[in-house]
Design an enzyme around this catalytic site. Structure first.
Site, PDB file in Angstrom:
ATOM      1  N   LYS A 114       0.819  -1.217   0.000  1.00 35.95           N
ATOM      2  CA  LYS A 114       0.000   0.000   0.000  1.00 35.95           C
ATOM      3  C   LYS A 114       0.850   1.263   0.000  1.00 35.95           C
ATOM      4  O   LYS A 114       0.454   2.276  -0.567  1.00 35.95           O
ATOM      5  CB  LYS A 114      -0.941   0.018   1.209  1.00 35.95           C
ATOM      6  CG  LYS A 114      -2.130  -0.908   1.052  1.00 35.95           C
ATOM      7  CD  LYS A 114      -3.235  -0.531   2.021  1.00 35.95           C
ATOM      8  CE  LYS A 114      -4.448  -1.401   1.846  1.00 35.95           C
ATOM      9  NZ  LYS A 114      -5.481  -1.151   2.859  1.00 35.95           N
ATOM     10  N   LYS A 198      -5.021  -9.308  -7.329  1.00 36.56           N
ATOM     11  CA  LYS A 198      -6.197  -9.468  -6.481  1.00 36.56           C
ATOM     12  C   LYS A 198      -7.343  -8.570  -6.959  1.00 36.56           C
ATOM     13  O   LYS A 198      -7.087  -7.443  -7.378  1.00 36.56           O
ATOM     14  CB  LYS A 198      -5.786  -9.037  -5.064  1.00 36.56           C
ATOM     15  CG  LYS A 198      -6.537  -9.670  -3.956  1.00 36.56           C
ATOM     16  CD  LYS A 198      -5.954  -9.262  -2.616  1.00 36.56           C
ATOM     17  CE  LYS A 198      -6.071  -7.778  -2.340  1.00 36.56           C
ATOM     18  NZ  LYS A 198      -5.824  -7.372  -0.967  1.00 36.56           N
ATOM     19  N   LYS A 201     -10.784  -2.948  -4.540  1.00 32.13           N
ATOM     20  CA  LYS A 201     -11.633  -1.758  -4.569  1.00 32.13           C
ATOM     21  C   LYS A 201     -10.992  -0.642  -5.365  1.00 32.13           C
ATOM     22  O   LYS A 201     -11.668   0.198  -5.931  1.00 32.13           O
ATOM     23  CB  LYS A 201     -11.797  -1.231  -3.136  1.00 32.13           C
ATOM     24  CG  LYS A 201     -12.648  -2.089  -2.236  1.00 32.13           C
ATOM     25  CD  LYS A 201     -12.506  -1.612  -0.793  1.00 32.13           C
ATOM     26  CE  LYS A 201     -13.469  -2.328   0.119  1.00 32.13           C
ATOM     27  NZ  LYS A 201     -13.257  -1.979   1.536  1.00 32.13           N
TER      28      LYS A 201
HETATM   29  P1  AMP Z   1     -11.162  -4.685   2.997  1.00 29.21           P
HETATM   30  O1  AMP Z   1     -12.016  -4.273   1.868  1.00 29.21           O
HETATM   31  O2  AMP Z   1      -9.708  -4.551   2.691  1.00 29.21           O
HETATM   32  O3  AMP Z   1     -11.558  -4.081   4.300  1.00 29.21           O
HETATM   33  O4  AMP Z   1     -11.398  -6.245   3.154  1.00 29.21           O
HETATM   34  C1  AMP Z   1     -12.541  -6.795   3.762  1.00 29.21           C
HETATM   35  C2  AMP Z   1     -12.466  -8.310   3.740  1.00 29.21           C
HETATM   36  O5  AMP Z   1     -12.529  -8.796   2.381  1.00 29.21           O
HETATM   37  C3  AMP Z   1     -11.181  -8.897   4.323  1.00 29.21           C
HETATM   38  O6  AMP Z   1     -11.483 -10.048   5.069  1.00 29.21           O
HETATM   39  C4  AMP Z   1     -10.357  -9.244   3.112  1.00 29.21           C
HETATM   40  O7  AMP Z   1      -9.477 -10.317   3.360  1.00 29.21           O
HETATM   41  C5  AMP Z   1     -11.436  -9.667   2.124  1.00 29.21           C
HETATM   42  N1  AMP Z   1     -11.001  -9.470   0.725  1.00 29.21           N
HETATM   43  C6  AMP Z   1     -10.678  -8.291   0.131  1.00 29.21           C
HETATM   44  N2  AMP Z   1     -10.332  -8.485  -1.158  1.00 29.21           N
HETATM   45  C7  AMP Z   1     -10.445  -9.818  -1.395  1.00 29.21           C
HETATM   46  C8  AMP Z   1     -10.235 -10.664  -2.547  1.00 29.21           C
HETATM   47  N3  AMP Z   1      -9.860 -10.166  -3.717  1.00 29.21           N
HETATM   48  N4  AMP Z   1     -10.459 -11.996  -2.403  1.00 29.21           N
HETATM   49  C9  AMP Z   1     -10.855 -12.513  -1.210  1.00 29.21           C
HETATM   50  N5  AMP Z   1     -11.059 -11.781  -0.101  1.00 29.21           N
HETATM   51  C10 AMP Z   1     -10.867 -10.454  -0.178  1.00 29.21           C
END
Ligand code: AMP
Ligand code: TRP
Length: 333
Positions: A114, A198, A201
């Site tokens: 990041k 990956k 967002k």
């Molecule tokens: P975040 O949006 O970073 O707060 O992530 C929220 C949850 O979604 C966390 O448990 C991440 O590990 C999961 N997550 C985010 N991106 C992915 C992805 N591409 N594949 C699987 N899990 C994800």
């Protein structure tokens, strides 16, 4: 034994299929098991580790809450709240940061990703972000944390911090050492445009992800345009080696239907991707479009969402406040 579940999602917009399959879908399953006590947190303090627009942040907090509920988390069963409303998270984070060696944080790969090339310009908050996450988890005597694969290292750190605190202060078992709950096969959903990246967002291309607010037509269009390769679908998993885009799409299909990849290969082995994509669009839009409609309906009802967050915060505060008082006593305040 009843499980104490805690997890968090950042209100940074564009919640997508990776968030759903990697995390939120599992939250719903855990919420549905009456044995479990679940807490799902909209981690707004984590969100500001990178710059946020004030109005956008407010909207995103409500939208993440709406997404939890629209996906099937029942606010009467599970606690849903936003992190900044419960003071103990930030307070706990400070205390834990004072007993966490910098060497541990220096190993965190997500910070490196990041922060990018110019680490000097990244916020200190981004650097100590995993300690705030440890505070979130440890304040609630959490036993299990459902997350996607990318959070595994942060959970390891949480476990190390808990053990170190217990040892340093001679208070065995004070912090529970939590277990990660990471779905083995589908915990890392990849971009629809690049199977080595990956799903994220922040990807500039909206075609790289299925947003949980996409309409049926948008989903169909994105799957149609998703990258594949020129070979047919194999019969064996071993033949998917070095075919990241194919693996990802077949994984998404299997994950939505809660079935093994093997079974999907039996269904589609030998067929081409155009046929598979039609089926994939169908099951994806059947699953995601109703969630999307419900998010859009809920987001208009600000009063309802704010009430859920307030009630959740009151319940969370009661638990966390008790724990932070004990922490302070142990530390010597
Ligand atoms: P975040 O949006 O970073 O707060 O992530 C929220 C949850 O979604 C966390 O448990 C991440 O590990 C999961 N997550 C985010 N991106 C992915 C992805 N591409 N594949 C699987 N899990 C994800
Ligand atoms: N760091 C997690 C992510 O980016 C979000 C998060 C914050 C979290 N606190 C947590 C996840 C506590 C699980 C438990 O995805």
């Amino acid at each position: 034994m009843s499980k104490k579940i805690f997890s968090g999602v950042q209100p940074t917009g564009n919640l997508h299929l990776g968030n759903y399959l990697g995390a939120i879908k599992n939250f719903v399953e855990l919420n549905n098991d009456d044995e479990n006590e679940c807490i799902f947190c909209v981690v707004d303090l984590h969100a500001i580790t990178v710059k946020q627009d004030k109005e956008q942040l407010k909207n995103n907090i409500r939208e993440t809450t709406a997404t939890f509920i629209a996906s099937g988390i029942d606010p009467n069963k599970s606690i849903i709240f936003n992190q900044s409303k419960v003071h103990a998270h930030a307070e706990g984070s400070w205390i834990l940061s004072c007993m966490s060696p910098m060497g541990w944080l220096n190993r965190m790969t997500q910070f490196k990703e990041k922060a990018g090339k110019d680490k000097e310009k990244a916020s200190v908050g981004l650097y100590i972000y995993p300690i705030l996450m440890a505070s979130d988890i440890l304040l609630y005597d959490t036993t299990h944390v459902p997350v996607g694969e990318d959070q595994k290292q942060h959970l390891e750190l949480t476990r190390n911090i808990a053990q170190k605190f217990n040892k340093d202060f001679n208070s065995e078992d004070f912090f529970k050492v939590p277990e990660p709950l990471i779905k083995k096969n589908f915990s890392r959903i990849m971009s629809l445009k690049d199977g080595l990246k990956k799903m994220s967002k922040s990807d500039f291309s909206d075609l790289s992800r299925i947003n949980l607010t996409d309409t049926k037509d948008e989903i169909i269009n994105k799957i149609k345009k998703a990258k594949t390769d020129s070979f047919p679908i194999p019969n064996e998993e071993s033949e998917l080696k070095d075919r990241p885009e194919a693996t990802n799409l077949l994984g998404i299909y299997s994950s939505i239907l809660n079935q093994k990849l093997e079974k999907t290969l039996v269904e589609f082995g030998g067929k081409n991707f155009s046929e598979f994509k039609i089926q994939l669009s169908e099951i994806l839009s059947n699953k995601i479009a109703p969630i999307s409609d419900e998010i859009k309906r809920l987001i208009k009802d600000r009063e309802y969402l704010d009430r859920i967050l307030l009630e959740g915060a009151n319940k969370a505060d009661e638990i966390a406040n008790k724990k932070i008082k004990e922490i302070k006593k142990i530390v010597g305040f």
